[in-house]
Design an enzyme around this catalytic site. Structure first.
Site, short mmCIF file in Angstrom:
data_model
loop_
_atom_site.label_atom_id
_atom_site.label_comp_id
_atom_site.label_asym_id
_atom_site.label_seq_id
_atom_site.Cartn_x
_atom_site.Cartn_y
_atom_site.Cartn_z
N LYS A 76 0.87 -1.19 0.00
CA LYS A 76 0.00 0.00 0.00
C LYS A 76 0.90 1.23 0.00
CE LYS A 76 -3.95 1.97 2.54
NZ LYS A 76 -4.87 1.81 3.68
N SER A 151 -9.89 1.89 2.66
CA SER A 151 -9.00 2.63 1.79
C SER A 151 -7.99 1.76 1.05
CB SER A 151 -8.26 3.68 2.61
OG SER A 151 -7.41 3.06 3.55
N SER A 175 -10.12 -0.48 6.83
CA SER A 175 -9.51 -0.43 5.50
C SER A 175 -8.77 -1.66 5.02
CB SER A 175 -8.57 0.77 5.40
OG SER A 175 -9.33 1.92 5.23
N1 GLN Z 1 -13.32 4.29 5.96
C1 GLN Z 1 -12.76 4.68 7.21
C2 GLN Z 1 -12.32 6.12 7.15
O1 GLN Z 1 -12.51 6.71 6.17
C3 GLN Z 1 -11.62 3.79 7.56
C4 GLN Z 1 -10.41 4.05 6.77
C5 GLN Z 1 -9.24 3.25 7.21
O2 GLN Z 1 -9.40 2.21 7.87
N2 GLN Z 1 -8.06 3.74 6.86
O3 GLN Z 1 -11.78 6.66 8.06
#
Ligand code: GLN
Length: 485
Positions: A76, A151, A175
């Site tokens: 990532k 994400s 995410s």
């Molecule tokens: N969708 C969640 C957010 O926008 C989690 C994102 C994540 O786990 N990085 O914060």
């Protein structure tokens, strides 16, 4: 070579049936062929990957290989990779070359893995659909008109389309697990502190945790074993022994107590997902587990609590991007304020700005007690509820996401409906617990994910239950149609 699991590739390498160079060439070729349609990679490093593969082949020839030597992986683009672009999918870091290696990356390097490239993601890991990337959205390999989740959408997509056998990812509120669920792959969010955050670009430091995405629990176990461990460079890294995750996979699950919280079976949960999880629970019962009701009564508060805390921490973490020290700098600033304002205004996307504004607001004088402090108190309540439930059972099973992959563009204009995508995942981060998402069925051709939550540092048990389930099912073996080998 695509389609093989990490464990299978590891065996083929050990038997010298194939070389790392051959595997890596085939991954790169597949990445180049499909990235136009999927957009799962921000960067590909063919030359570097082939050099690493060559080095791995000499280690294998010398008989000094470990189980991950020569295995291609994608990272990532939130992990700092020394000498390579590390963008966090933001214009702010579009030209940032990381000066040092994140600990998780260094550990995987030391284990002999080969870095193919860096995967697309929501900007600064803020999002649930991968539509917040400066480099454009990622497509779901099961239906390219739909989101892969976020994400870590790029990592989940690359594993689902069998471009790489495994990828790294991070999980602040879901995410790793939510994109794994939406793409039909296995994703593990470890206990907070299990994987070092050193060199992992910070979003919300008290919630962020790195982990693996792979086809199977066995592959996730192999990767996690190498990524984990105490790191003196991360003040919140846990000095707890790393279990042998592979040894635990075949433990008997007879007598396992599984808790099921009624609060997770809400009206918003799509019926086929509820049915799939119920069917999976019956299968685990047939294998000797028992299913017990547990209560997590404040689950409905997890989304507001999470978005107050995550936004507060992000507003503080992202203050470092000021146009002076890191990343984008606006052209010809008039004075220092103009430099700050324009650099940040130009460098950040809309969702990141929204979070910074919310975070600054909830931390401001007069609102701090009403929002931030209250959220912190509720965070403890949510954690204590999990603790009480996990005193009664070994693991908790829930759906990972209330819906399957939704159409691109369908939630991007409505932040609250986007935030609700994480309703079943965020409380795990608030409690700091480990959880895994595994494929558990399909609805209208789209994968369904099931989440297994465990007690602190019980990753071995999660992987054990997930592996046993994968021995009885073949959901994780299904490959999206358009990307057949
Ligand atoms: N969708 C969640 C957010 O926008 C989690 C994102 C994540 O786990 N990085 O914060």
């Amino acid at each position: 070579m695509s389609g093989y699991t990490l464990a299978e590739l590891s065996r083929l390498l050990r038997e010298r049936a194939i070389s790392s160079t051959e595997i890596v060439k085939s991954c790169l070729e597949r990445a180049e062929r499909h990235n136009g349609a999927l957009n799962c990679f921000i960067s590909l490093f063919p030359e570097h990957a082939l050099e690493q593969a060559k080095a791995a082949d000499s280690i294998i020839a010398a008989g000094k290989a470990g189980p991950l030597t020569g295995i291609p992986v994608a990272h990532k683009d939130i992990f700092c990779t020394a000498g390579f672009k590390t963008s966090c999918a933001s214009k702010m870091l579009d030209s940032f070359i990381a000066p040092y290696q994140a600990t998780a990356m260094a550990k995987l390097d030391a284990a002999g893995t080969v870095m193919i490239g860096k995967t697309n993601m929501d900007e600064f890991a803020m999002g649930s659909s991968n539509e917040n990337s400066f480099y454009g959205p990622v497509s779901n390999p099961w239906d390219t008109e739909r989101v892969p989740g976020g994400s870590s959408g790029g990592s989940a997509c690359a594993v689902s389309a069998r471009i790489v056998p495994a990828a790294t990812a991070t999980d602040t509120g879901g995410s790793i697990r939510q994109p794994a669920a939406l793409c039909g792959v296995t994703g593990l969010k470890p206990t907070y502190g299990r994987v070092s955050r050193y060199g992992m670009i910070a979003y919300a430091s008290s919630l962020d945790q790195g982990g693996p995405i792979a086809q199977t629990a066995q592959d996730a176990a192999m990767l996690l074993g190498s990524m984990s461990g105490f790191d003196p460079k991360d003040a919140t890294s846990a000095d707890v022994r790393v279990d042998n995750y592979l040894d635990a996979l075949n433990n008997d699950i007879r007598g396992l107590k599984i808790g099921v919280p009624r609060e997770y079976f809400t009206p918003e949960l799509e019926q086929p997902i509820s049915d799939a999880v119920t069917a999976a629970l019956s299968l685990l019962e047939q294998a000797g587990a028992s299913v017990i009701d547990v209560e997590l009564p404040h689950t409905d508060l997890s989304i507001p609590v999470y978005y107050v805390i995550a936004s507060a921490e992000c507003s503080s973490n992202l203050s470092r991007y000021d146009g002076v020290r890191f990343g984008h700098r606006c052209p010809e600033p008039k004075d220092i304020n103009d430099l700050f304002c324009r650099s940040r205004g130009e460098g950040f996307g809309d969702e990141v700005k929204r979070r910074i504004m919310i975070g600054t607001y909830v931390l401001s004088e007069g609102y701090y007690d009403a929002y931030y402090l209250k959220a912190q108190r509720l965070r403890r309540v949510l954690r204590d509820e999990f603790r009480a439930a996990l005193d009664l059972v070994d693991v908790i099973v829930t759906p990972t996401s209330p819906t399957t992959a939704f159409p691109l563009g369908s939630r991007i204009g409505d932040p609250v409906s986007m935030y609700l995508s994480d309703i079943f995942t965020v409380s795990v981060n608030l409690a700091g617990l480990p959880a895994i998402s595994i494929p558990a069925g399909f609805s209208a051709g789209l994968p369904i994910g099931m989440q297994i939550i465990g007690n602190y540092f019980q990753e071995a048990r999660l992987l054990n239950v997930a592996h046993q389930y994968q021995q009885m099912t073949d959901w994780h073996k299904r490959i999206p149609g358009g990307w057949q080998l």
